[in-house]
Design a protein around this motif. Structure first.
Motif, mmCIF file in Angstrom:
data_model
loop_
_atom_site.group_PDB
_atom_site.id
_atom_site.type_symbol
_atom_site.label_atom_id
_atom_site.label_comp_id
_atom_site.label_asym_id
_atom_site.label_seq_id
_atom_site.Cartn_x
_atom_site.Cartn_y
_atom_site.Cartn_z
ATOM 1 N N ALA A 118 2.593 -1.151 4.542
ATOM 2 C CA ALA A 118 2.475 -2.329 3.673
ATOM 3 C C ALA A 118 1.370 -2.179 2.651
ATOM 4 C CB ALA A 118 2.232 -3.567 4.531
ATOM 5 N N GLY A 119 0.934 -0.962 2.408
ATOM 6 C CA GLY A 119 -0.187 -0.740 1.512
ATOM 7 C C GLY A 119 0.018 -1.291 0.124
ATOM 8 N N ALA A 120 1.270 -1.430 -0.323
ATOM 9 C CA ALA A 120 1.525 -1.904 -1.685
ATOM 10 C C ALA A 120 2.583 -2.996 -1.708
ATOM 11 C CB ALA A 120 1.949 -0.730 -2.572
ATOM 12 N N MET A 121 2.624 -3.815 -0.667
ATOM 13 C CA MET A 121 3.613 -4.897 -0.660
ATOM 14 C C MET A 121 3.082 -6.117 0.077
ATOM 15 S SD MET A 121 6.537 -3.786 2.148
ATOM 16 C CE MET A 121 7.044 -2.312 1.301
ATOM 17 N N ALA A 122 3.748 -7.234 -0.145
ATOM 18 C CA ALA A 122 3.421 -8.481 0.559
ATOM 19 C C ALA A 122 4.737 -9.095 1.045
ATOM 20 C CB ALA A 122 2.647 -9.429 -0.350
ATOM 21 N N ARG A 123 5.261 -10.109 0.327
ATOM 22 C CA ARG A 123 6.493 -10.766 0.800
ATOM 23 C C ARG A 123 7.683 -9.813 0.846
ATOM 24 N NH1 ARG A 123 10.602 -14.552 -1.804
ATOM 25 N NH2 ARG A 123 11.468 -15.712 -0.020
ATOM 26 N N ILE A 149 -2.963 -1.854 5.835
ATOM 27 C CA ILE A 149 -3.178 -3.172 5.235
ATOM 28 C C ILE A 149 -4.565 -3.247 4.600
ATOM 29 C CG2 ILE A 149 -1.588 -4.300 6.820
ATOM 30 C CD1 ILE A 149 -4.095 -5.393 8.271
ATOM 31 N N GLY A 150 -4.686 -4.149 3.634
ATOM 32 C CA GLY A 150 -5.924 -4.242 2.888
ATOM 33 C C GLY A 150 -6.983 -5.119 3.516
ATOM 34 N N GLY A 151 -6.652 -5.845 4.580
ATOM 35 C CA GLY A 151 -7.624 -6.717 5.221
ATOM 36 C C GLY A 151 -6.940 -7.893 5.875
ATOM 37 N N ALA A 152 -7.754 -8.835 6.393
ATOM 38 C CA ALA A 152 -7.213 -9.976 7.136
ATOM 39 C C ALA A 152 -6.322 -10.850 6.259
ATOM 40 C CB ALA A 152 -8.353 -10.797 7.721
ATOM 41 N N GLY A 153 -6.717 -11.055 5.001
ATOM 42 C CA GLY A 153 -5.907 -11.875 4.111
ATOM 43 C C GLY A 153 -4.543 -11.263 3.851
ATOM 44 N N HIS A 154 -4.520 -9.947 3.642
ATOM 45 C CA HIS A 154 -3.252 -9.248 3.423
ATOM 46 C C HIS A 154 -2.347 -9.387 4.644
ATOM 47 C CE1 HIS A 154 -1.140 -5.167 2.357
ATOM 48 N NE2 HIS A 154 -0.365 -6.214 2.128
ATOM 49 N N LEU A 155 -2.916 -9.197 5.821
ATOM 50 C CA LEU A 155 -2.125 -9.318 7.046
ATOM 51 C C LEU A 155 -1.590 -10.733 7.211
ATOM 52 C CD1 LEU A 155 -1.039 -8.018 9.609
ATOM 53 C CD2 LEU A 155 -3.190 -8.607 10.745
ATOM 54 N N ALA A 156 -2.376 -11.744 6.850
ATOM 55 C CA ALA A 156 -1.919 -13.134 6.959
ATOM 56 C C ALA A 156 -0.707 -13.372 6.063
ATOM 57 C CB ALA A 156 -3.057 -14.083 6.602
ATOM 58 N N LEU A 157 -0.729 -12.806 4.848
ATOM 59 C CA LEU A 157 0.427 -12.929 3.952
ATOM 60 C C LEU A 157 1.672 -12.298 4.575
ATOM 61 C CD1 LEU A 157 -1.168 -12.035 0.487
ATOM 62 C CD2 LEU A 157 -0.378 -14.291 1.229
ATOM 63 N N LEU A 158 1.511 -11.120 5.128
ATOM 64 C CA LEU A 158 2.642 -10.413 5.735
ATOM 65 C C LEU A 158 3.176 -11.177 6.940
ATOM 66 C CD1 LEU A 158 1.019 -6.863 5.562
ATOM 67 C CD2 LEU A 158 3.006 -7.604 4.224
ATOM 68 N N SER A 160 2.974 -14.389 7.526
ATOM 69 C CA SER A 160 3.633 -15.607 7.059
ATOM 70 C C SER A 160 5.012 -15.298 6.467
ATOM 71 C CB SER A 160 2.766 -16.312 6.019
ATOM 72 O OG SER A 160 1.548 -16.740 6.586
ATOM 73 N N ALA A 161 5.125 -14.171 5.756
ATOM 74 C CA ALA A 161 6.412 -13.800 5.161
ATOM 75 C C ALA A 161 7.473 -13.586 6.231
ATOM 76 C CB ALA A 161 6.245 -12.547 4.312
ATOM 77 N N LEU A 162 7.105 -12.946 7.328
ATOM 78 C CA LEU A 162 8.063 -12.740 8.421
ATOM 79 C C LEU A 162 8.434 -14.064 9.072
ATOM 80 C CD1 LEU A 162 6.733 -9.551 10.300
ATOM 81 C CD2 LEU A 162 8.395 -9.697 8.445
ATOM 82 N N PRO A 168 11.688 -10.998 13.168
ATOM 83 C CA PRO A 168 10.883 -10.575 14.327
ATOM 84 C C PRO A 168 9.392 -10.691 14.021
ATOM 85 C CG PRO A 168 12.706 -9.074 14.023
ATOM 86 C CD PRO A 168 12.726 -10.005 12.845
ATOM 87 N N PRO A 169 8.574 -10.991 15.027
ATOM 88 C CA PRO A 169 7.172 -11.323 14.789
ATOM 89 C C PRO A 169 6.314 -10.134 14.381
ATOM 90 C CG PRO A 169 7.590 -11.155 17.131
ATOM 91 C CD PRO A 169 8.935 -11.054 16.456
ATOM 92 N N CYS A 170 5.241 -10.458 13.709
ATOM 93 C CA CYS A 170 4.219 -9.463 13.403
ATOM 94 C C CYS A 170 3.382 -9.226 14.652
ATOM 95 C CB CYS A 170 3.339 -9.951 12.255
ATOM 96 S SG CYS A 170 1.910 -8.914 11.933
ATOM 97 N N LEU A 171 3.227 -7.975 15.035
ATOM 98 C CA LEU A 171 2.468 -7.609 16.229
ATOM 99 C C LEU A 171 1.156 -6.912 15.868
ATOM 100 C CD1 LEU A 171 5.476 -6.392 18.414
ATOM 101 C CD2 LEU A 171 4.225 -8.558 18.599
ATOM 102 N N GLY A 172 0.707 -7.146 14.631
ATOM 103 C CA GLY A 172 -0.573 -6.599 14.217
ATOM 104 C C GLY A 172 -0.456 -5.705 13.006
#
Length: 497
Positions: A118-123, A149-158, A160-162, A168-172
């Motif tokens: 996910a280095g260059a993507m979000a939704r 991932i770029g950090g906690a904010g980036h992971l939160a976006l990902l 939420s998108a799922l 299927p859930p994000c597992l980290g």
């Protein structure tokens, strides 16, 4: 669980290794597996798990042997962690899941954890996950792990998108961290003997960034579910019910694998107590072996004794046969060439009629010379009258079916693969050198003649999986035993004279 991804380079190996390390630190017995014909990733799995990584390859082995291997290897394990190959649906055909990670997931009923770079993507990550979830409903995507991932904010976006797309859930998510980047070169990652990975660092990364509790709980539940009421894994029952073959799979390194041979000289002789000593080259230059190949040799009556072509001065005492696997001889060519005593020992053993079986890097060691990528020519063992040279821009890769026709082996059809950036200098190969293999590329149907034979030496660029033709292991051990008996008889006659 099965760790898969949309493509190579997404981070499957890093995630698999982090979970293996975390599970081991929690006191769990972890059985690792690798989908496909790879040797390098399994070496890293094995070092962290403390037990051999088993190969699950649909094309080379078929359904029943894969099920039997999985069942036997997981019988005493708490969790099984399977790393896929390439993309989840990539295999032998663009029209089916043949030879793919998805095929293995369905055969074994394994939930898939999808690793997304996910280095260059979000939704957009949600669109990728939806596509993989819906492409084949029979493949269960249990969750998603994001990489780089770029950090906690980036992971939160990902995350939420799922959730918003009911996926299927994000597992980290693992961060973009150079410490988690595994070094690579022309055939893939550096090997386990060259770059030992820090288990604590990987385990720490898993505990900090992944839902380890949920991941391991799911893996343990899947393992338990696969077992029947009598404790026998369900995949084993299914294999037996369908008349599948029984294969020899030990939970750890073969019991018949002895310590490295000493540097004291010893002539070839039949081994004591009915066993046949086969010397297995293993060091930084040679490490590409399927554990199942070693198991089958041991089951056929071999005592496997490791030696190092880089460091040892001679073959182990009592050697009846030699197994030279693949690896990186081109990286260590100067050191191999400098070990003239070992090269002379190999040459004398082969010239005397001893059994020598070599694959890829092993073939390169047996040649007259190896030309590296800098055009430096290094003398090798000179067992076979041919030369190899590196071509940095050329990669030979693909599955191969091999029809074997050799005086000292049974006539079988075996399966394997090629993966190398060297080639034979065709001008160096005499037309009179016998060839034992008809090699077919299953993708194109093209056939070549290979498998070079001289006395009882057989060398090829193809890595064969003996599980595809177990009679090969029996034949190699029988040939080694017969050769040793002949050499012993000749020596006895000479001494009597």
């Amino acid at each position: 669980m099965l760790i898969a991804a949309p493509a190579s380079g997404s981070g499957k190996t890093t995630v698999a290794l982090a979970l293996i390390a975390a599970a081991r630190r929690r006191g769990l017995v972890v059985q690792p597996f690798k989908v496909g014909p790879d040797f390098i990733d399994p070496g890293h799995h094995t070092r962290l798990a403390g037990r051999p990584t088993r190969t699950l390859d649909g094309w080379m082995l078929g359904a029943d042997p894969c099920r039997a291997s999985f069942a036997a290897a997981t019988a005493d394990a708490d969790v099984a962690i399977v790393e896929g190959m390439m993309g989840l649906f990539d295999g032998c055909s663009p029209e089916s899941d043949a030879g793919s990670t998805a095929e293995i997931a369905k055969w074994l009923g394994l939930p898939v954890v999808l690793v997304i770079d996910a280095g260059a993507m979000a939704r957009s990550a949600a669109a990728v996950v939806r596509g993989f979830r819906d492409f084949d409903p029979d493949v269960a995507i249990a969750g998603v792990v994001f990489n780089r991932i770029g950090g906690a904010g980036h992971l939160a976006l990902l995350r939420s998108a799922l959730a918003a797309a009911d996926l299927p859930p994000c597992l980290g998510g693992l961060p973009l961290d150079p410490a988690l980047t595994l070094p690579e070169r022309h055939l893939g990652l550096f090997t386990a003997p060259e770059v030992p990975l820090a288990a604590d660092m990987l385990a720490d990364a898993a505990e900090r960034h992944l839902a380890v509790d949920a991941l391991l709980r799911g893996a343990a539940e899947c393992t338990e579910k696969a077992r029947g009421g009598d404790g026998t894994p369900g995949v084993a029952k299914r294999s037996r019910a369908e008349g599948g073959p029984r294969i020899h799979v030990a939970g750890r390194r073969p019991r018949a694998l002895a310590r490295r041979g000493s540097e004291h000289g010893a002539r070839s002789a039949p081994c004591a107590r009915g066993r046949t000593a086969i010397a297995v080259a293993r060091d930084a230059a040679f490490s590409f072996y399927y554990p199942e190949n070693l198991d089958l040799l041991a089951a056929a009556g071999a005592t496997l004794v490791e030696f190092s072509p880089l460091r040892d001065a001679c073959l182990p005492p009592g050697t009846c046969g030699v197994y030279l696997g693949g690896g990186y001889p081109e990286v260590h060519a100067a050191a191999l060439a400098a070990n003239t005593r070992l090269l002379a020992a190999l040459r004398a053993f082969a010239a005397g009629g001893g059994l020598v079986y070599a694959e890829c890097g092993g073939l390169m060691l047996l040649a007259d010379a190896l030309e590296d990528e800098h055009a430096t020519v290094h003398p090798m063992a000179g067992v076979l009258p041919l030369r190899t040279r590196m071509l940095p821009q050329r990669l030979a890769i693909g599955y191969r079916e091999v029809r074997v026709a050799c005086d000292f082996l049974p006539p079988v059809v075996a399966r394997g693969h090629e993966f190398h950036r060297s080639m034979l200098d065709d001008a160096s190969v005499p037309a009179s050198l016998a060839r034992a293999y008809v090699v077919t590329d299953p993708t194109t149907g093209a056939q070549t003649y290979e498998g070079f034979v001289l006395r009882r030496t057989l060398a090829s660029y193809v890595h064969l999986h003996f599980g595809s033709a177990p009679a090969l292991a029996d034949g190699l051990v029988a040939a080694a035993r017969a050769a040793a008996a002949e050499l012993g008889a000749a020596d006895d006659a000479g001494e009597a004279g």
